[in-house]
Design a protein around this motif. Structure first.
Motif, PDB file in Angstrom:
ATOM      1  N   PHE A   1      10.629  39.979  11.283  1.00 43.42           N
ATOM      2  CA  PHE A   1      11.954  40.314  10.767  1.00 43.42           C
ATOM      3  C   PHE A   1      12.738  40.693  12.032  1.00 43.42           C
TER       4      PHE A   1
ATOM      5  N   ASP B   1      15.563  42.016   6.275  1.00 44.92           N
ATOM      6  CA  ASP B   1      14.701  41.090   6.619  1.00 44.92           C
ATOM      7  C   ASP B   1      13.420  41.753   6.046  1.00 44.92           C
TER       8      ASP B   1
ATOM      9  N   THR C   1      15.643  40.159   2.027  1.00 41.79           N
ATOM     10  CA  THR C   1      15.247  38.633   1.916  1.00 41.79           C
ATOM     11  C   THR C   1      14.094  38.255   2.776  1.00 41.79           C
TER      12      THR C   1
ATOM     13  N   VAL D   1      11.734  36.602   5.042  1.00 39.59           N
ATOM     14  CA  VAL D   1      12.002  35.537   6.165  1.00 39.59           C
ATOM     15  C   VAL D   1      10.424  35.228   6.815  1.00 39.59           C
TER      16      VAL D   1
END
Length: 420
Positions: free
Chosen positions: A142, A147, A186, A188
């Motif tokens: 991240f 992230d 999100t 990643v």
């Protein structure tokens, strides 16, 4: 009478008592399976425990107990009694003997999986098993505030891929009123499977943890909420963390640094050696696993008692059969072999079926065991299991020797004198 004929008679004798022989064989099979399973799980569980963390010299948290510190910081079980100030962490991390440090912030969750706030250095310095590094199956560490990097089990069980959004929850219970639904994260990166609690962890940055809680006070969301974009403009330096790991330049400095941390005057902290803490934890669990092994042994002994009962019960019914064999030239030692080989045949068949059931159960239960960070490979069948099987065969021979000896002592006249 040759040995081959004796074994053929033994096999036909067993077939002549299909029902009782089948139950006896099933009992031995299940007992062997239970004994092998308990020993294998016991060995692999200890191996998984010791492989959970490697290469970390000191594990530091609020003053409590070494086992408790290990449980919540490494195994993600339970919660810390207190937090550590960020200033204290920075001061210790800047010590000349410290090569690297990994801060840990716990407290949130997502659909039953724990969330851990840390820094990108975690993916660089954390080691497991024999100094194995974390490897990304897909994606990367991240960088952004929102992230996240997820473990292999999280991705598999929840079906997450790169780019998927995750809504984290405050605390360990994922309820509607505790969700941080205004600040989605999100995915990643997805880590490769490690067989450790890392697989069941969602990793975010320390700034992400702070952004989630800028509008939370004492565990409750305030009326004036702060949006995701607005939170990024705020000071997201953490005030506290849950624990941290240390790697030192020299192993000679471990006890000196440990003593300095334990005597830290600004706030009470505890520094432990992960290997020592793992040993203490296994001592607590070892009582239960030894008890399981003893129970499995007694179950096997009970099966042998049942085998002995079946053979002795049939012995009186077979005295005329034995007398006829004696009259046909069968010697006393061959009668002994006939009865002893019956017990051995039960044991051999029981061991074969028990081993087959053992391997089938491992293949079918791999997914369930991985939920607890335990991976049992098919190659785990080793010397200890072969010793157990040899002991089972030896015990069956001794069990078979009892009715064999009784048959050996019966005379021809005694067998012929039985009234129908």
């Amino acid at each position: 009478m040759n040995i081959a004929l004796l074994f053929r008679l033994t096999f036909k004798s067993i077939l002549n008592r299909k029902f009782t022989s089948g139950l006896t064989l099933l009992s031995i099979c299940l007992s062997v399976f239970l004994l092998l399973s308990v020993e294998t799980v016991r060995k692999e569980a200890k191996h998984s425990f010791t492989n959970t963390i490697s290469g970390t010299d000191l594990l530091v948290g609020a003053r409590s107990g070494s086992v408790q510190l290990l449980l919540y910081s490494i195994f993600r079980i339970g919660n810390a009694t207190n937090n550590i100030g960020w200033d204290s962490y920075q001061k210790i991390a800047a010590h000349k003997s410290v090569a690297w440090s990994i801060p840990i912030s716990l407290g949130d969750s997502h659909k039953g999986f724990r969330v851990m706030g840390t820094t990108p250095g975690y993916f660089e310095h954390y080691r497991f098993a024999d100094d194995k590094p974390l490897v990304f199956a897909r994606g990367k560490p991240f960088k952004g505030v929102y992230d996240t990097v997820i473990g292999a089990d999280v991705a598999e069980e929840l079906g997450y891929r790169l780019g998927d959004e995750l809504t984290l929850a405050h605390g360990v219970y994922d309820t509607d009123f505790a969700r941080h639904d205004d600040k989605p994260f999100t995915s990643v990166g997805i880590l490769e499977r490690t067989g450790t609690p890392v697989d069941r962890t969602i990793h975010v940055s320390l700034q992400g943890i702070e952004a989630l809680h800028v509008d939370w006070k004492t565990g409750v969301r305030s009326r004036e909420t702060v949006g995701a974009e607005d939170a990024m403009d705020m000071n997201l330096e953490p005030a506290q963390i849950t624990a941290f790991m240390l790697g030192l330049h020299s192993k000679m400095d471990i006890f000196r640094v440990q003593r300095a941390i334990n005597n830290y005057k600004k706030e009470p902290m505890l520094a432990v050696l992960p290997g020592v803490a793992l040993g203490e934890l296994w001592q607590l669990i070892g009582v239960a696993e030894k008890a399981l092994l003893i129970i499995a042994v007694f179950v096997l002994l009970n099966s042998f008692v049942g085998l002995l009962t079946v053979i002795l019960t049939s012995l009186n019914e077979r005295r005329r059969e034995i007398a006829i064999l004696r009259s046909l030239g069968c010697r006393p030692n061959q009668i002994f072999i006939l009865l002893a080989s019956e017990s051995m045949l039960f044991a051999i068949l029981g061991c074969v079926l028990g081993v087959a059931l053992f391997f089938i159960s491992i293949m079918l239960s791999q997914a369930l065991m991985q939920q607890y960070g335990l991976h049992i490979p098919l190659s785990s069948f080793g010397s200890a299991q072969f010793i157990f099987l040899a002991a089972v065969l030896a015990a069956s021979f001794l069990i078979g020797s009892i009715p064999g000896y009784r048959a050996y002592k019966n005379s021809l006249a005694d067998g012929m004198s039985i009234k129908l």
